[in-house]
Design a protein around this motif. Structure first.
Motif, PDB file in Angstrom:
ATOM      1  N   ARG A  19      -5.408   4.078  -5.741  1.00  0.00           N
ATOM      2  CA  ARG A  19      -6.180   4.233  -6.986  1.00  0.00           C
ATOM      3  C   ARG A  19      -7.627   3.768  -6.765  1.00  0.00           C
ATOM      4  NH1 ARG A  19      -6.560  -0.947  -8.165  1.00  0.00           N
ATOM      5  NH2 ARG A  19      -4.901  -2.245  -7.339  1.00  0.00           N
ATOM      6  N   ASN A  20      -8.470   4.023  -7.763  1.00  0.00           N
ATOM      7  CA  ASN A  20      -9.856   3.566  -7.682  1.00  0.00           C
ATOM      8  C   ASN A  20      -9.898   2.053  -7.570  1.00  0.00           C
ATOM      9  OD1 ASN A  20     -10.898   6.124  -7.976  1.00  0.00           O
ATOM     10  ND2 ASN A  20     -10.906   6.010 -10.209  1.00  0.00           N
ATOM     11  N   GLY A  21     -10.725   1.566  -6.707  1.00  0.00           N
ATOM     12  CA  GLY A  21     -10.865   0.114  -6.580  1.00  0.00           C
ATOM     13  C   GLY A  21      -9.826  -0.516  -5.682  1.00  0.00           C
ATOM     14  N   ALA A  22      -8.973   0.303  -5.071  1.00  0.00           N
ATOM     15  CA  ALA A  22      -7.944  -0.253  -4.196  1.00  0.00           C
ATOM     16  C   ALA A  22      -8.541  -0.695  -2.868  1.00  0.00           C
ATOM     17  CB  ALA A  22      -6.837   0.770  -3.960  1.00  0.00           C
ATOM     18  N   GLY A  23      -9.730  -0.232  -2.567  1.00  0.00           N
ATOM     19  CA  GLY A  23     -10.389  -0.702  -1.354  1.00  0.00           C
ATOM     20  C   GLY A  23     -10.452   0.329  -0.250  1.00  0.00           C
ATOM     21  N   LYS A  24     -10.363   1.628  -0.592  1.00  0.00           N
ATOM     22  CA  LYS A  24     -10.421   2.671   0.439  1.00  0.00           C
ATOM     23  C   LYS A  24     -11.777   2.648   1.139  1.00  0.00           C
ATOM     24  CE  LYS A  24      -9.613   6.102  -2.444  1.00  0.00           C
ATOM     25  NZ  LYS A  24      -9.393   5.388  -3.734  1.00  0.00           N
ATOM     26  N   SER A  25     -12.838   2.693   0.330  1.00  0.00           N
ATOM     27  CA  SER A  25     -14.177   2.674   0.927  1.00  0.00           C
ATOM     28  C   SER A  25     -14.430   1.371   1.662  1.00  0.00           C
ATOM     29  CB  SER A  25     -15.239   2.856  -0.158  1.00  0.00           C
ATOM     30  OG  SER A  25     -15.088   4.100  -0.779  1.00  0.00           O
ATOM     31  N   SER A  26     -13.940   0.285   1.076  1.00  0.00           N
ATOM     32  CA  SER A  26     -14.142  -1.019   1.717  1.00  0.00           C
ATOM     33  C   SER A  26     -13.493  -1.055   3.084  1.00  0.00           C
ATOM     34  CB  SER A  26     -13.556  -2.132   0.847  1.00  0.00           C
ATOM     35  OG  SER A  26     -14.221  -2.185  -0.380  1.00  0.00           O
ATOM     36  N   LEU A  27     -12.300  -0.475   3.211  1.00  0.00           N
ATOM     37  CA  LEU A  27     -11.624  -0.486   4.506  1.00  0.00           C
ATOM     38  C   LEU A  27     -12.446   0.274   5.547  1.00  0.00           C
ATOM     39  CD1 LEU A  27      -9.219  -1.111   6.307  1.00  0.00           C
ATOM     40  CD2 LEU A  27      -8.119   0.967   5.472  1.00  0.00           C
ATOM     41  N   LEU A  28     -12.975   1.437   5.146  1.00  0.00           N
ATOM     42  CA  LEU A  28     -13.775   2.216   6.094  1.00  0.00           C
ATOM     43  C   LEU A  28     -15.027   1.447   6.517  1.00  0.00           C
ATOM     44  CD1 LEU A  28     -13.628   5.896   4.798  1.00  0.00           C
ATOM     45  CD2 LEU A  28     -12.140   4.704   6.390  1.00  0.00           C
ATOM     46  N   ARG A  81     -13.911 -11.277  -5.201  1.00  0.00           N
ATOM     47  CA  ARG A  81     -12.610 -10.715  -5.569  1.00  0.00           C
ATOM     48  C   ARG A  81     -11.903 -10.248  -4.307  1.00  0.00           C
ATOM     49  NH1 ARG A  81     -10.324  -5.590  -7.186  1.00  0.00           N
ATOM     50  NH2 ARG A  81     -12.104  -4.531  -6.269  1.00  0.00           N
ATOM     51  N   LEU A  82     -10.636 -10.589  -4.182  1.00  0.00           N
ATOM     52  CA  LEU A  82      -9.872 -10.165  -3.025  1.00  0.00           C
ATOM     53  C   LEU A  82      -9.469  -8.708  -3.227  1.00  0.00           C
ATOM     54  CD1 LEU A  82      -8.830 -11.486  -0.415  1.00  0.00           C
ATOM     55  CD2 LEU A  82      -6.627 -11.760  -1.559  1.00  0.00           C
ATOM     56  N   VAL A  83     -10.018  -7.815  -2.401  1.00  0.00           N
ATOM     57  CA  VAL A  83      -9.725  -6.400  -2.586  1.00  0.00           C
ATOM     58  C   VAL A  83      -8.366  -6.052  -1.979  1.00  0.00           C
ATOM     59  CG1 VAL A  83     -10.554  -4.057  -2.182  1.00  0.00           C
ATOM     60  CG2 VAL A  83     -12.180  -5.898  -2.526  1.00  0.00           C
ATOM     61  N   PHE A  84      -8.151  -6.451  -0.745  1.00  0.00           N
ATOM     62  CA  PHE A  84      -6.813  -6.325  -0.155  1.00  0.00           C
ATOM     63  C   PHE A  84      -6.630  -7.430   0.877  1.00  0.00           C
ATOM     64  CE2 PHE A  84      -9.515  -3.194   2.151  1.00  0.00           C
ATOM     65  CZ  PHE A  84      -9.487  -3.763   3.414  1.00  0.00           C
ATOM     66  N   SER A  85      -5.366  -7.688   1.216  1.00  0.00           N
ATOM     67  CA  SER A  85      -5.101  -8.688   2.257  1.00  0.00           C
ATOM     68  C   SER A  85      -3.804  -8.308   2.960  1.00  0.00           C
ATOM     69  CB  SER A  85      -4.995 -10.082   1.650  1.00  0.00           C
ATOM     70  OG  SER A  85      -3.913 -10.121   0.749  1.00  0.00           O
ATOM     71  N   GLU A 121      -0.280   8.596   6.387  1.00  0.00           N
ATOM     72  CA  GLU A 121      -0.876   8.104   5.151  1.00  0.00           C
ATOM     73  C   GLU A 121      -0.787   6.595   5.067  1.00  0.00           C
ATOM     74  OE1 GLU A 121       0.501  10.003   1.568  1.00  0.00           O
ATOM     75  OE2 GLU A 121      -0.457   8.471   0.327  1.00  0.00           O
ATOM     76  N   LEU A 122      -1.892   6.008   4.620  1.00  0.00           N
ATOM     77  CA  LEU A 122      -1.906   4.564   4.382  1.00  0.00           C
ATOM     78  C   LEU A 122      -2.218   4.385   2.912  1.00  0.00           C
ATOM     79  CD1 LEU A 122      -1.961   1.624   5.536  1.00  0.00           C
ATOM     80  CD2 LEU A 122      -4.417   1.912   5.782  1.00  0.00           C
ATOM     81  N   LYS A 123      -1.211   3.873   2.176  1.00  0.00           N
ATOM     82  CA  LYS A 123      -1.414   3.747   0.735  1.00  0.00           C
ATOM     83  C   LYS A 123      -1.845   2.328   0.411  1.00  0.00           C
ATOM     84  CE  LYS A 123       0.858   5.541  -3.419  1.00  0.00           C
ATOM     85  NZ  LYS A 123      -0.207   6.467  -3.777  1.00  0.00           N
ATOM     86  N   LEU A 124      -3.022   2.230  -0.187  1.00  0.00           N
ATOM     87  CA  LEU A 124      -3.548   0.906  -0.516  1.00  0.00           C
ATOM     88  C   LEU A 124      -3.154   0.536  -1.939  1.00  0.00           C
ATOM     89  CD1 LEU A 124      -7.189   0.857   0.865  1.00  0.00           C
ATOM     90  CD2 LEU A 124      -5.175  -0.244   1.822  1.00  0.00           C
ATOM     91  N   GLY A 125      -3.057  -0.758  -2.196  1.00  0.00           N
ATOM     92  CA  GLY A 125      -2.865  -1.225  -3.555  1.00  0.00           C
ATOM     93  C   GLY A 125      -1.429  -1.216  -4.017  1.00  0.00           C
TER      94      GLY A 125
END
Lengths: 222, 209, 241
Positions: B43-52, B22-26, B202-206
């Motif tokens: 939001r949850n699942g936007a990829g915050k942890s993944s980015l770190l 699944r593409l989390v972010f691009s 701030e970096l807003k994902l999603g």
């Protein structure tokens, strides 16, 4: 190098603390070998003949089953992440863990081998040679098992998967280990050639194991 | 103030992350300079942890570039970063001091540097000899934070750093983060609420879908 | 002093402190007398002086079995009556029982060398003792694995009871297995009647071993209680830091 030593010492310390796995491998080995006569009968001549094979099979299973949690515990508590972020190459970190594991699991097993030899009616002098083959061969088992342990973590599975993955790879070690041990006890084949091959197998896996295990861990990054 | 870290810059360009197909972010762009803090929200699942984890080198990026300039050219981004994830990397059978000493040595603290000040900074100094098994969740978290103090690394990657911390410990963490930035370090944190950072970007994902 | 008073670990500790020196002294005296009587016992006309290993071997076997008995009673105490000292008693008995079993194995093996020409023969009695030793090792491994005594106590109690039920079955199986494979030329110890010149020293040695067992057991229980206190105090230290 300090990082390498720190990891080595930490893993040995963990193994020797409460809940650690040190001596558990030796215990398993002892029980397994002691149970053989119940299966094959107490005939001392027969036991002498199959003694080296039983000792080697016991050492093989004890080394591999004890490897199951080698990376899994570090993975579960987040330590593995940090181990990857050190300046120490992952290959060396993995090797440090394997050496610690060998020192705490395989070495006690080799130390009690002469006692088990008595129970299998192998002469004490011959037991020295068998212990020597184990000393030369168990590093191969640990470092081949290391690959399985890394794959098991990458696949998020443990237990028997490791044995299934790794046991076929250990066949050469078993062949030459038992051959050398038999040569030492009953002859007539010379001890030298199989023992040399055994040493070669250990040295080769000493190099190959850490690279393959590190590759497996990196592959499992998620 | 350590001026050598001031012109440090961590930047990602056109980053993409994929997990389990699944593409989390691009197409993600960000940059942080020495002394700055970036809070990643979403939001949850936007990829915050993944980015770190991606910055730390614990997750393969599916595309884009990531780099750090002005630091140690020999070291990877991960080797110049501290990662404080959801797991504390604390071994219960080792003592508090042994746990910290190990990570300090392994992660490259100068030889012979005492760990006392770092334990002091998280108020665990008097528990140094206790097995870590006896610690509460918050104390384990603090022990984990002590690692960031014991070893100097310019980038701190903090994933929900205030979870399990009481308000006194949160204040202490805020103080540590302030000092870290004052000395030229940078912080990238994933958070849902305020974590005590002064003027974070701030970096807003999603948001791009 | 009623049994219920002993449930209080502090009372138990004072009692142990008072009793232990006497118990240790009695052990030393009975041992000295027993060894004196053993020295005076006649040599076997076939085995010579080696037969005297028996005076260590046989009591070792008895005490090894008694150790499991103590653990079984302690297990019932833990599971049924939830006696606060029961788990301590069980845990303290495990390594001591294992040590006596080990003495039995080692002396049996040393005795076997002149008798059978080899250190080990898979004779039914010796093999049964070996299996008992393996069970003890399992028990020690269980205690070794769990740091938290609250967690290990139930598990150990269940294992002790399962072992107690299984030991006769194992014993029977081993005997059957051994007769199946032609009985090895085992010298049957004693036979129908043992001469009193052997029996009396043997019983004195058994008494000495029993006293030694309880001396060690009480000391081990005291150590375990203190260890647990240290543990809970350190946990409190962590909580109030």
């Amino acid at each position: 190098m300090t990082a390498f030593l720190a990891l080595l010492l930490r893993d040995m310390r963990l193994a020797m603390r409460v809940g650690g796995g040190a001596l558990m491998g030796a215990l398993f080995y002892f029980i397994m070998v002691a149970m053989t006569p119940f299966a094959v009968g107490p005939d001392l001549n027969l036991l002498t003949r199959i003694g080296p094979a039983m000792l080697w099979l016991g050492a093989l299973l004890a080394s591999l089953l004890a490897l199951d949690r080698l990376f899994a515990t570090d993975h579960d508590d987040g330590s593995l992440d940090l181990l990857m972020m050190g300046a120490l190459p992952l290959e060396l970190a993995v090797a440090a863990k394997a050496i610690a594991h060998w020192l705490t699991t395989a070495l006690p097993l080799i130390v009690i081998t002469p006692v088990l030899g008595l129970m299998l009616n192998v002469e004490l002098s011959a037991m020295g040679w068998v212990a020597l083959t184990l000393l030369a061969g168990t590093p191969a088992l640990t470092f081949i098992g290391l690959i399985g342990a890394a794959l098991a973590v990458a696949l998020r599975r443990g237990g028997l998967l490791l044995a299934v993955l790794v046991l076929p790879l250990t066949i050469p070690v078993l062949i030459f280990g038992v051959a050398a041990a038999n040569a030492a006890i009953v002859g007539p084949a010379p001890f030298g050639p199989p023992f040399t091959v055994l040493c070669a197998l250990s040295l080769a896996s000493l190099v190959l194991g850490p690279f393959a295990a590190a590759a497996a861990l990196r592959q499992g990054l998620e | 103030m350590r001026t050598d870290l001031i012109d440090l810059r961590l930047a990602g360009k056109d980053l993409a992350c994929e997990r389990g197909g699944r593409l989390v972010f691009s197409g993600l762009n960000f940059s942080v300079s020495g002394g700055e803090a970036l809070v990643v929200t979403g939001r949850n699942g936007a990829g915050k942890s993944s980015l770190l984890r991606l910055i730390a080198g614990l997750l393969r990026k599916a595309g884009g570039q990531l780099g750090i300039t002005g630091g140690d050219d020999e070291a990877t981004v991960g080797e110049q970063s501290h990662y404080l994830g959801h797991l504390d990397a604390v071994k219960p059978s080792l003592s508090v001091g042994e746990n910290l000493q190990f990570w300090a040595t392994y992660l490259g603290a100068p030889r012979g540097a005492p760990i006392g000040p770092a334990l002091e900074a998280v108020d665990l100094a008097q528990l140094s000899d206790l097995p870590a098994a006896y610690l509460s969740a918050g104390q384990r978290r603090r022990l984990s934070i002590a690692r960031l103090v014991a070893v100097a690394r310019p980038v701190w990657l903090l994933d929900e750093p205030t979870s399990a911390l009481d308000s006194a410990s949160q204040d202490r963490l805020a103080e540590l983060m302030r000092k870290h930035r004052a000395s030229g370090g940078m912080i990238v944190a994933a958070a849902h609420g305020p974590i005590g950072l002064d003027e974070p970007r701030e970096l807003k994902l999603g948001v791009m879908g | 002093m009623a049994v219920i008073d002993l449930a209080n670990p502090t009372r138990f500790l004072t009692l142990v402190d008072r009793v232990l020196p006497w118990l240790a002294g009695a052990t030393a005296l009975v041992f000295a007398y027993g060894l004196y009587r053993v020295a005076g016992a006649p040599d076997d006309y076939q085995q010579g002086a080696t037969v005297k290993i028996m005076f260590l071997h046989v009591p070792g076997a008895w005490l090894g079995m008694m150790g499991w008995g103590v653990m079984t009673v302690a297990a019932l105490g833990t599971l049924v009556w939830r006696h606060p000292l029961a788990d301590v008693a069980g845990k303290a008995a495990a390594p001591i029982g294992a040590a006596f079993t080990f003495i039995c194995l080692v002396t049996g093996s040393l005795w076997g060398r002149p008798m059978w020409g080899t250190y080990w023969v898979w004779d039914a009695r010796l093999t049964s003792v070996l299996v008992l030793f393996l069970l003890y090792l399992g028990m020690l491994a269980l205690y070794w694995t769990a740091e938290d005594p609250n967690r290990s106590s139930r598990a150990a109690a269940i294992l002790a009871l399962v072992g107690a039920v299984n030991i006769p079955i194992i014993k029977f199986s081993v005997d059957w297995w051994n007769t199946l494979h032609q009985p090895a030329s085992v010298v049957r110890m004693g036979g129908t009647a043992i001469d009193t010149s052997i029996l009396v020293p043997l019983l004195i040695m058994a008494l000495a071993f029993t006293l030694l067992f309880f001396t060690l057991h009480f000391a081990a229980m005291r150590n375990e209680i203190l260890r647990r206190r240290v543990r809970s105090m350190r946990m409190m230290q962590a909580q109030h830091a």
